[in-house]
Design a protein around this motif. Structure first.
Motif, PDB file in Angstrom:
ATOM      1  N   PHE A 105       0.767  -1.141  -0.073  1.00 32.61           N
ATOM      2  CA  PHE A 105      -0.070   0.045   0.033  1.00 32.61           C
ATOM      3  C   PHE A 105       1.098   1.243   0.202  1.00 32.61           C
ATOM      4  N   ALA A 106       0.375   2.446  -0.565  1.00 33.33           N
ATOM      5  CA  ALA A 106       1.154   3.597  -0.586  1.00 33.33           C
ATOM      6  C   ALA A 106       1.295   4.337   0.600  1.00 33.33           C
ATOM      7  N   SER A 107       0.166   3.992   1.428  1.00 31.24           N
ATOM      8  CA  SER A 107      -0.117   4.665   2.598  1.00 31.24           C
ATOM      9  C   SER A 107      -0.856   3.875   3.622  1.00 31.24           C
ATOM     10  N   LEU A 108      -0.988   4.431   4.821  1.00 30.15           N
ATOM     11  CA  LEU A 108      -1.648   3.775   5.708  1.00 30.15           C
ATOM     12  C   LEU A 108      -3.199   4.368   5.381  1.00 30.15           C
ATOM     13  N   GLU A 109      -3.342   5.535   5.035  1.00 31.21           N
ATOM     14  CA  GLU A 109      -4.704   5.948   4.452  1.00 31.21           C
ATOM     15  C   GLU A 109      -5.275   5.119   3.342  1.00 31.21           C
ATOM     16  N   GLU A 110      -4.480   4.850   2.200  1.00 31.29           N
ATOM     17  CA  GLU A 110      -4.809   3.972   1.279  1.00 31.29           C
ATOM     18  C   GLU A 110      -5.187   2.513   1.688  1.00 31.29           C
ATOM     19  N   ALA A 111      -4.316   2.071   2.528  1.00 32.66           N
ATOM     20  CA  ALA A 111      -4.424   0.756   3.221  1.00 32.66           C
ATOM     21  C   ALA A 111      -5.957   0.524   4.058  1.00 32.66           C
ATOM     22  N   ARG A 112      -6.251   1.696   4.766  1.00 34.60           N
ATOM     23  CA  ARG A 112      -7.540   1.662   5.076  1.00 34.60           C
ATOM     24  C   ARG A 112      -8.626   1.708   4.395  1.00 34.60           C
ATOM     25  N   LEU A 113      -8.473   2.157   3.488  1.00 32.36           N
ATOM     26  CA  LEU A 113      -9.754   2.533   2.526  1.00 32.36           C
ATOM     27  C   LEU A 113      -9.952   1.123   1.556  1.00 32.36           C
ATOM     28  N   GLU A 114      -8.784   0.560   1.235  1.00 31.40           N
ATOM     29  CA  GLU A 114      -8.867  -0.683   0.784  1.00 31.40           C
ATOM     30  C   GLU A 114      -9.409  -1.959   1.649  1.00 31.40           C
ATOM     31  N   VAL A 115      -8.796  -2.089   2.824  1.00 34.92           N
ATOM     32  CA  VAL A 115      -9.259  -3.002   3.837  1.00 34.92           C
ATOM     33  C   VAL A 115     -10.985  -2.647   4.033  1.00 34.92           C
ATOM     34  N   ALA A 116     -11.025  -1.389   4.053  1.00 41.41           N
ATOM     35  CA  ALA A 116     -12.695  -1.125   4.496  1.00 41.41           C
ATOM     36  C   ALA A 116     -13.501  -1.920   3.407  1.00 41.41           C
ATOM     37  N   HIS A 117     -13.132  -1.369   2.167  1.00 42.74           N
ATOM     38  CA  HIS A 117     -13.968  -1.955   1.015  1.00 42.74           C
ATOM     39  C   HIS A 117     -13.890  -3.518   0.963  1.00 42.74           C
ATOM     40  N   TYR A 118     -12.799  -3.893   1.261  1.00 45.97           N
ATOM     41  CA  TYR A 118     -12.535  -5.578   1.326  1.00 45.97           C
ATOM     42  C   TYR A 118     -13.400  -6.203   2.337  1.00 45.97           C
ATOM     43  N   LEU A 119     -13.122  -5.850   3.680  1.00 48.58           N
ATOM     44  CA  LEU A 119     -13.941  -6.605   4.894  1.00 48.58           C
ATOM     45  C   LEU A 119     -15.435  -6.133   4.832  1.00 48.58           C
ATOM     46  N   ASP A 120     -15.899  -5.062   4.823  1.00 49.50           N
ATOM     47  CA  ASP A 120     -17.277  -4.570   5.108  1.00 49.50           C
ATOM     48  C   ASP A 120     -18.120  -4.747   3.936  1.00 49.50           C
ATOM     49  N   THR A 121     -17.540  -4.766   2.766  1.00 48.11           N
ATOM     50  CA  THR A 121     -18.273  -4.958   1.434  1.00 48.11           C
ATOM     51  C   THR A 121     -18.110  -6.345   0.848  1.00 48.11           C
ATOM     52  N   TYR A 122     -16.946  -6.861   0.855  1.00 46.47           N
ATOM     53  CA  TYR A 122     -16.886  -8.026   0.093  1.00 46.47           C
ATOM     54  C   TYR A 122     -16.768  -9.197   0.914  1.00 46.47           C
ATOM     55  N   PHE A 123     -15.980  -9.194   2.124  1.00 38.98           N
ATOM     56  CA  PHE A 123     -15.667 -10.410   2.706  1.00 38.98           C
ATOM     57  C   PHE A 123     -16.832 -10.663   3.624  1.00 38.98           C
ATOM     58  N   ASN A 124     -17.547  -9.772   4.121  1.00 43.29           N
ATOM     59  CA  ASN A 124     -18.578  -9.947   5.068  1.00 43.29           C
ATOM     60  C   ASN A 124     -19.727 -10.098   4.319  1.00 43.29           C
ATOM     61  N   LEU A 125     -20.122  -9.654   3.206  1.00 41.97           N
ATOM     62  CA  LEU A 125     -21.430  -9.768   2.629  1.00 41.97           C
ATOM     63  C   LEU A 125     -21.440 -10.422   1.227  1.00 41.97           C
ATOM     64  N   ASP A 126     -20.250 -10.700   0.455  1.00 36.77           N
ATOM     65  CA  ASP A 126     -20.445 -11.300  -0.667  1.00 36.77           C
ATOM     66  C   ASP A 126     -19.561 -12.558  -0.839  1.00 36.77           C
ATOM     67  N   ARG A 127     -18.259 -12.646  -0.160  1.00 38.99           N
ATOM     68  CA  ARG A 127     -17.554 -13.742  -0.341  1.00 38.99           C
ATOM     69  C   ARG A 127     -18.062 -15.091   0.336  1.00 38.99           C
ATOM     70  N   ARG A 128     -17.890 -16.101  -0.269  1.00 36.97           N
ATOM     71  CA  ARG A 128     -18.322 -17.283   0.251  1.00 36.97           C
ATOM     72  C   ARG A 128     -17.053 -18.044   0.837  1.00 36.97           C
ATOM     73  N   HIS A 129     -17.425 -18.507   2.310  1.00 39.05           N
ATOM     74  CA  HIS A 129     -16.237 -18.877   3.048  1.00 39.05           C
ATOM     75  C   HIS A 129     -16.171 -20.509   2.863  1.00 39.05           C
ATOM     76  N   SER A 130     -15.037 -20.870   2.685  1.00 35.27           N
ATOM     77  CA  SER A 130     -14.945 -22.337   2.540  1.00 35.27           C
ATOM     78  C   SER A 130     -15.574 -23.357   3.391  1.00 35.27           C
ATOM     79  N   ALA A 131     -15.224 -22.835   4.676  1.00 38.32           N
ATOM     80  CA  ALA A 131     -15.637 -23.427   5.873  1.00 38.32           C
ATOM     81  C   ALA A 131     -17.351 -23.767   5.923  1.00 38.32           C
ATOM     82  N   LEU A 132     -18.150 -22.707   5.240  1.00 36.73           N
ATOM     83  CA  LEU A 132     -19.530 -22.663   5.260  1.00 36.73           C
ATOM     84  C   LEU A 132     -20.069 -23.174   3.977  1.00 36.73           C
ATOM     85  N   SER A 133     -19.193 -23.855   2.966  1.00 38.80           N
ATOM     86  CA  SER A 133     -19.730 -24.310   1.785  1.00 38.80           C
ATOM     87  C   SER A 133     -20.431 -25.763   1.982  1.00 38.80           C
TER      88      SER A 133
END
Length: 273
Positions: free
Chosen positions: A245-273
């Protein structure tokens, strides 16, 4: 001396655009800086900059010192190390230096592992697992991601990213998670034996929330495998090909989108398949 000074001293060897790209700064910012009056650079630092770029980051402090002394510059490894650190420059290494996120406090009072031999929870908010991982920033720096994850749904119920990983980081994430969830007394909060989790402040907040503490056994990293699961996937998907990541701010934005939007809501977890 700034990165812009580094670029200015090396423009005879490399194009400005290449230098800006390597050091993670904009060309516009460099030219704006160049228009201001700058102090004269220290001769050994100019020579060190040229040598560091000429050898494409292959020279660490030992070889840089030998190179500079051969050119008549009396400089020690400590001064070189400090100079490299100030400018975010890191030599290539055959063994990547990664920070430790679990540093146990031998004097801390901890609880047993209450998850051993127990079936996996069948409902949310019965067991939370916590962990800290590191994410790379440009220039050889790091930032630290702390999370609490629900053991049943696999969702991240709280997270935060910071430049350091004190006890306050874990407490902040726990507070956010407790604020958002309605929990019955007696739910289990599990983590490794890192000093952040075994601290008096963290144990007191867990008790105040009516939770039951649980810790991995000494020397058994697999006890916290569920909390650590997904870190390699997260890093691969957010930072392909070993990028940073270029900066801490960029890391926070990318992680927020990944965890809050994708990981929690859209990504299928292998343990739950």
């Amino acid at each position: 001396m700034s990165r812009y000074q580094f670029i200015q001293d090396c423009t005879e060897l490399w194009p400005v655009q290449v230098l800006c790209q390597v050091l993670g700064v904009s060309c516009a910012g460099y030219y704006q800086w160049r228009g201001r009056a700058q102090p004269a650079p220290v001769p050994w630092q100019v020579a060190a900059q040229a040598a560091f770029l000429r050898h494409a980051r292959r020279y660490g402090t030992r070889r840089l010192r030998a190179k500079l002394r051969a050119e008549g510059h009396a400089v020690g490894r400590y001064a070189l190390r400090s100079w490299l650190y100030r400018h975010g420059l890191r030599a290539l290494s055959t063994r990547p230096q990664r920070p430790r996120t679990t540093v146990a406090d031998p004097a801390a009072v901890v609880a047993e592992n209450r998850l051993l031999g127990q079936p996996a929870p069948t409902a949310p908010d019965r067991v939370w697992v916590g962990d800290i991982t590191y994410l790379p920033l440009v220039g050889g720096r790091w930032c630290y991601l702390a999370t609490w994850r629900d053991a049943c749904s696999r969702r991240v119920v709280g997270w935060h990213l910071a430049a350091q990983m004190p006890t306050e980081l874990v407490l902040l994430v726990l507070e956010r998670a407790l604020t958002l969830r309605q929990l019955a007394p007696g739910f289990i909060v599990h983590a490794d034996r890192g000093s952040q989790y075994t601290s008096a402040a963290c144990r007191a907040r867990v008790a105040q929330a009516g939770a039951v503490p649980s810790f991995s056994r000494p020397g058994n990293p697999s006890d916290n495998a569920q909390a650590e699961a997904g870190w390699s996937t997260l890093k691969t998907e957010l930072l392909p090909h070993g990028t940073a990541f270029a900066s801490l701010e960029e890391a926070r934005l990318e992680v927020a989108h990944y965890l809050d939007t994708y990981f929690n809501l859209d990504r299928r977890h292998s343990a739950l398949s």
